[in-house]
Design a protein around this motif. Sequence first.
Motif, PDB file in Angstrom:
ATOM      1  N   VAL A  42      -0.789  41.532 -23.212  1.00 40.08           N
ATOM      2  CA  VAL A  42      -1.342  40.929 -24.125  1.00 40.08           C
ATOM      3  C   VAL A  42      -1.351  41.475 -25.499  1.00 40.08           C
ATOM      4  N   ASN A  43      -1.952  42.856 -25.327  1.00 45.39           N
ATOM      5  CA  ASN A  43      -2.500  43.590 -26.439  1.00 45.39           C
ATOM      6  C   ASN A  43      -0.991  44.096 -27.177  1.00 45.39           C
ATOM      7  N   TYR A  53       2.659  30.693 -18.788  1.00 43.91           N
ATOM      8  CA  TYR A  53       2.812  29.975 -17.514  1.00 43.91           C
ATOM      9  C   TYR A  53       3.514  30.769 -16.383  1.00 43.91           C
ATOM     10  N   ALA A  54       3.098  30.620 -15.203  1.00 42.29           N
ATOM     11  CA  ALA A  54       3.877  31.245 -14.100  1.00 42.29           C
ATOM     12  C   ALA A  54       5.248  31.085 -14.197  1.00 42.29           C
ATOM     13  N   ASP A  55       5.890  32.345 -14.024  1.00 38.59           N
ATOM     14  CA  ASP A  55       7.588  32.434 -14.109  1.00 38.59           C
ATOM     15  C   ASP A  55       8.132  31.888 -15.570  1.00 38.59           C
ATOM     16  N   GLN A  56       7.231  32.224 -16.422  1.00 40.56           N
ATOM     17  CA  GLN A  56       7.671  32.172 -17.951  1.00 40.56           C
ATOM     18  C   GLN A  56       7.086  33.333 -18.758  1.00 40.56           C
ATOM     19  N   PRO A  57       7.808  33.505 -19.805  1.00 40.92           N
ATOM     20  CA  PRO A  57       7.375  34.654 -20.610  1.00 40.92           C
ATOM     21  C   PRO A  57       6.036  34.471 -21.363  1.00 40.92           C
ATOM     22  N   LEU A  58       5.338  35.363 -21.269  1.00 41.60           N
ATOM     23  CA  LEU A  58       3.949  35.291 -22.221  1.00 41.60           C
ATOM     24  C   LEU A  58       4.541  35.010 -23.479  1.00 41.60           C
ATOM     25  N   GLU A  59       4.095  33.875 -24.320  1.00 39.97           N
ATOM     26  CA  GLU A  59       4.641  33.914 -25.868  1.00 39.97           C
ATOM     27  C   GLU A  59       3.519  33.713 -26.773  1.00 39.97           C
ATOM     28  N   LEU A  60       3.521  34.255 -28.109  1.00 36.40           N
ATOM     29  CA  LEU A  60       2.543  34.306 -28.934  1.00 36.40           C
ATOM     30  C   LEU A  60       3.371  33.728 -30.305  1.00 36.40           C
ATOM     31  N   LYS A  61       2.890  32.647 -30.922  1.00 37.46           N
ATOM     32  CA  LYS A  61       3.252  32.301 -32.157  1.00 37.46           C
ATOM     33  C   LYS A  61       2.227  32.749 -33.327  1.00 37.46           C
ATOM     34  N   LEU A  62       2.545  33.185 -34.523  1.00 34.47           N
ATOM     35  CA  LEU A  62       1.340  33.351 -35.425  1.00 34.47           C
ATOM     36  C   LEU A  62       2.362  32.796 -36.694  1.00 34.47           C
ATOM     37  N   SER A  63       1.461  32.346 -37.675  1.00 28.99           N
ATOM     38  CA  SER A  63       1.835  31.796 -39.125  1.00 28.99           C
ATOM     39  C   SER A  63       0.728  31.934 -39.894  1.00 28.99           C
ATOM     40  N   THR A  64       1.138  32.242 -41.029  1.00 27.98           N
ATOM     41  CA  THR A  64       0.256  32.032 -42.217  1.00 27.98           C
ATOM     42  C   THR A  64      -0.383  30.634 -42.203  1.00 27.98           C
ATOM     43  N   VAL A  65      -1.430  30.384 -42.833  1.00 23.71           N
ATOM     44  CA  VAL A  65      -2.291  29.171 -42.877  1.00 23.71           C
ATOM     45  C   VAL A  65      -1.380  28.053 -43.643  1.00 23.71           C
ATOM     46  N   GLU A  66      -0.842  28.459 -44.628  1.00 24.30           N
ATOM     47  CA  GLU A  66       0.200  27.605 -45.519  1.00 24.30           C
ATOM     48  C   GLU A  66       1.423  27.201 -44.751  1.00 24.30           C
ATOM     49  N   GLY A  67       1.643  28.101 -43.820  1.00 23.36           N
ATOM     50  CA  GLY A  67       3.114  27.828 -43.172  1.00 23.36           C
ATOM     51  C   GLY A  67       4.284  28.581 -43.643  1.00 23.36           C
ATOM     52  N   LYS A  68       3.916  29.435 -44.703  1.00 27.46           N
ATOM     53  CA  LYS A  68       4.946  29.943 -45.356  1.00 27.46           C
ATOM     54  C   LYS A  68       5.753  30.910 -44.445  1.00 27.46           C
ATOM     55  N   CYS A  69       5.299  31.753 -43.615  1.00 32.06           N
ATOM     56  CA  CYS A  69       5.798  32.567 -42.655  1.00 32.06           C
ATOM     57  C   CYS A  69       5.142  32.501 -41.416  1.00 32.06           C
ATOM     58  N   ASP A 112      -2.287  27.557 -24.190  1.00 34.89           N
ATOM     59  CA  ASP A 112      -1.925  26.657 -23.171  1.00 34.89           C
ATOM     60  C   ASP A 112      -1.635  27.727 -21.898  1.00 34.89           C
ATOM     61  N   VAL A 113      -2.656  27.665 -21.147  1.00 37.54           N
ATOM     62  CA  VAL A 113      -2.739  28.941 -20.127  1.00 37.54           C
ATOM     63  C   VAL A 113      -2.653  28.187 -18.689  1.00 37.54           C
ATOM     64  N   SER A 114      -1.815  28.344 -17.591  1.00 42.41           N
ATOM     65  CA  SER A 114      -1.982  27.730 -16.430  1.00 42.41           C
ATOM     66  C   SER A 114      -2.889  28.213 -15.505  1.00 42.41           C
ATOM     67  N   LEU A 123      -4.744  33.757 -40.186  1.00 46.96           N
ATOM     68  CA  LEU A 123      -3.402  33.262 -39.352  1.00 46.96           C
ATOM     69  C   LEU A 123      -3.767  32.106 -38.363  1.00 46.96           C
ATOM     70  N   ALA A 124      -2.761  31.287 -38.100  1.00 46.93           N
ATOM     71  CA  ALA A 124      -3.007  30.451 -37.143  1.00 46.93           C
ATOM     72  C   ALA A 124      -2.149  30.971 -35.984  1.00 46.93           C
ATOM     73  N   ALA A 125      -2.661  30.664 -34.838  1.00 45.32           N
ATOM     74  CA  ALA A 125      -2.135  31.272 -33.479  1.00 45.32           C
ATOM     75  C   ALA A 125      -2.009  30.311 -32.337  1.00 45.32           C
ATOM     76  N   HIS A 126      -0.781  30.328 -31.517  1.00 47.52           N
ATOM     77  CA  HIS A 126      -0.662  29.541 -30.509  1.00 47.52           C
ATOM     78  C   HIS A 126      -0.288  30.586 -29.189  1.00 47.52           C
ATOM     79  N   VAL A 127      -0.895  30.560 -28.309  1.00 43.69           N
ATOM     80  CA  VAL A 127      -0.307  31.348 -27.113  1.00 43.69           C
ATOM     81  C   VAL A 127      -0.030  30.648 -25.904  1.00 43.69           C
ATOM     82  N   SER A 128       1.015  30.783 -25.154  1.00 41.57           N
ATOM     83  CA  SER A 128       1.379  29.980 -24.019  1.00 41.57           C
ATOM     84  C   SER A 128       1.792  31.045 -22.736  1.00 41.57           C
TER      85      SER A 128
END
Length: 784
Positions: free
Chosen positions: A477-478, A407-423, A465-467, A400-405
Amino acid sequence: MLNKTEILAPAGNTEAVRAAVNAYADAVYLGGSMFSARAFAGNFDEKELLDTIDYCHRFGVKVYMAINTLLKNEEIQRLPSYVEPYYRQGVDGIIVQDMGVVSVLGKSFPDLPLHGSTQLSVSSSQGAAFLKSIGMTRFVPSRELSLSEITEIKKNVDIEVETFVHGAMCYSYSGRCLMSSFAGGRSGNRGRCAQPCRKQYASNDVNEYMLSLKDMCMLKSLSRLIDAGIDSFKIEGRMKKPEYVAATVTAYREVRDAYLAGESVEKLAEEQEKKLLDIYNRGGFYSGYYYTSNGKNMLANSRPNHTGIKVGRVNAVEKPYVDIKLDENVSAGDVLEIRGRNGDVELTCNVAAKAGKNVRLKAKSFRNIAKFNDVYRTRNGKLLEDIQNNIINADRKIELAAHVSAYADQPLELKLSTVEGKCSVSVEGPVCTQALNKPVTESQIVDKIKKTGGTDYVLGDIAADVSDNLFVQISAVNNLRREALEQLGLQISQSYRRDGGAVRTGLPGAERPLENVKNNTVHGVTVGVSDADHVNIVKNYKWVSNVIVDYNVRKYADELKQAGFRVILALPEVLRQRELDRYSGLSGELGSFDGVMIRNYDELGILKKLDYKGLVIADASLYAYNDNAFDFYRENMGDVCFMCSNELTLDEIHGLSYDTLIKLYGHQKVMITANCIAGNYMNGCASRKMSRNVLTDDRGNRFYVRNDCAHCYNIIYNGVPTNMIDRLAETGISGKDCYIEFTIEDTNKVKDIMDSLELAMSGEKAVSMSVDQYTRGHYYKGID
């Protein structure tokens, strides 16, 4: 069509599915709790199968479900509700044999792919074109076809072709074997084959496994099969263990991938074949019928089960030890067999040793051990352990590809996607805050996101992207990771699901108009004849209305017509691609007959292409067990007359909405074979000569074998004919509509049968026919 040839793995249970997935199979085929041609495999209950479909789909592995048995009327009623959960879950295709099943599924689930089973015994482009015309997307041609025939079919018909490349081979054309059914009451058409082809048979002075074929292995020829455009390579073995599944899938995948990558594969194929010989083989491997039409070298005639590989021979016998000189490496835990003249002695190896060395092993019995006896390994402990550790237990992961962001005063966010981007999914957690004393670092967050152990997923580099000076609970996080993985898994599964909007309720065919349905049969006494002697006797019985002449004796048609009979031409038992040119003038030839009997789907395809409007009799080999099958044939062929099924009881036959021709007498055909008994055991090919040979099994049951050299196949008949002439009234036949069939009878027997039928029809007892010489077939005692 597929981008690369699919590796299709057998799966008899969930452990085998896991083995196939971890070996990187492209697809698996399996059976549910009902209607599967491997009734004795583990198979899957509803929950297991639904979970298996999701599990396979997470890895991009397709799931084909076998519903490849013949269904009776009461069973087919349950078919739509049985299939519906799997349809909605996203099963990728259904493997079918019964045309009633084809009809019901095609109308209930129009977008569900149907694959024609090898049980259909389709052997030509005409048969393939017919399957395509009724909506099938793929089929498995008869295993008896050559590679050139398969290539020709691919060239002429735009339909996916799936062929067997590895595993056990039936001696009979699949779907044309009733030996298990008539010898032991367990029908292969119902998934309960007792494998009588793996028994010993005696003929003349020979007593060996005359019907047992070696296992197929096409590793060394895989490149030729790929070049031929075959869409799917099928591995036989739903009854086999997970280690077999893992080893065979790995071998074929590695050879395929290496060839497609432009690499030389000869050495790789040889290495993998040697491993597979150690896993399971019967008398070595053979290339099936891809390059050979038949022959004794295809037989595993000395042993019907696992042969193993030769690892050495007995060097000396020093009780209680046997000294063995090794040709192959052995390991502790290997099971060895010393092959003696009067039996085998099994030993368990307790040491590891290299080829060229000697080992001394204790034996419990020395009765069949002698110096120079060959020693075979039937269980390679080290190889099985390697397969278990390196394939089966090495669980496959989804990258999987992952992106976590964060920032203070913003929700913790995690994006996951299959490598080919289908889902892909995006999940939010709690709002992050400024740290008051001990901030959470980017590396801490990334490390927690990476912990995907215990799941089917693995994360590579994670974009983050972590401030600075940030605080968030590590437990959050878990939780975010777990929720994101669950949502992505659900999305992957949902991408295969069907909403079922096209599903029809009720059973297709329930609206069947019953008027005139009970009349689509041939009236009067019908007699089938196979040689000139039969013709000469039958033509003297003027109360016979119809004579069905075998294709090989069609030259007597004019003589019979002049004698006042209606004459029907019976086409061959098998019609192969290589023989199609012979029937190019069939349209004109049929014009001189009053009708035609077809015995396979290739002939049905020819008649449909010719738009033939005359009388068509469907032999019992075009199985019609249920009303929906009859409906199907009428929709595609008009008012077809049917021979009754050889595996239904009289009550089941009379419970159908259609009349059939009930066979009162005849030797049942129990096998149609490409391999030739006469060629293998009677001094070679009997080219264009008809001969009759006798096989006897270990219980004294006899079977007659007749070779048809004109079409290069054998017919094996039950040694005891089915007879209902003396019980004519019990058959429920209206008037004098009935059928008797002469195949291997001599002139005296033909006359005896005809006279007995004449007496029975007059209401008198057929005294000339003693009951102990005949069987009632399945008319009273059916099959499960």
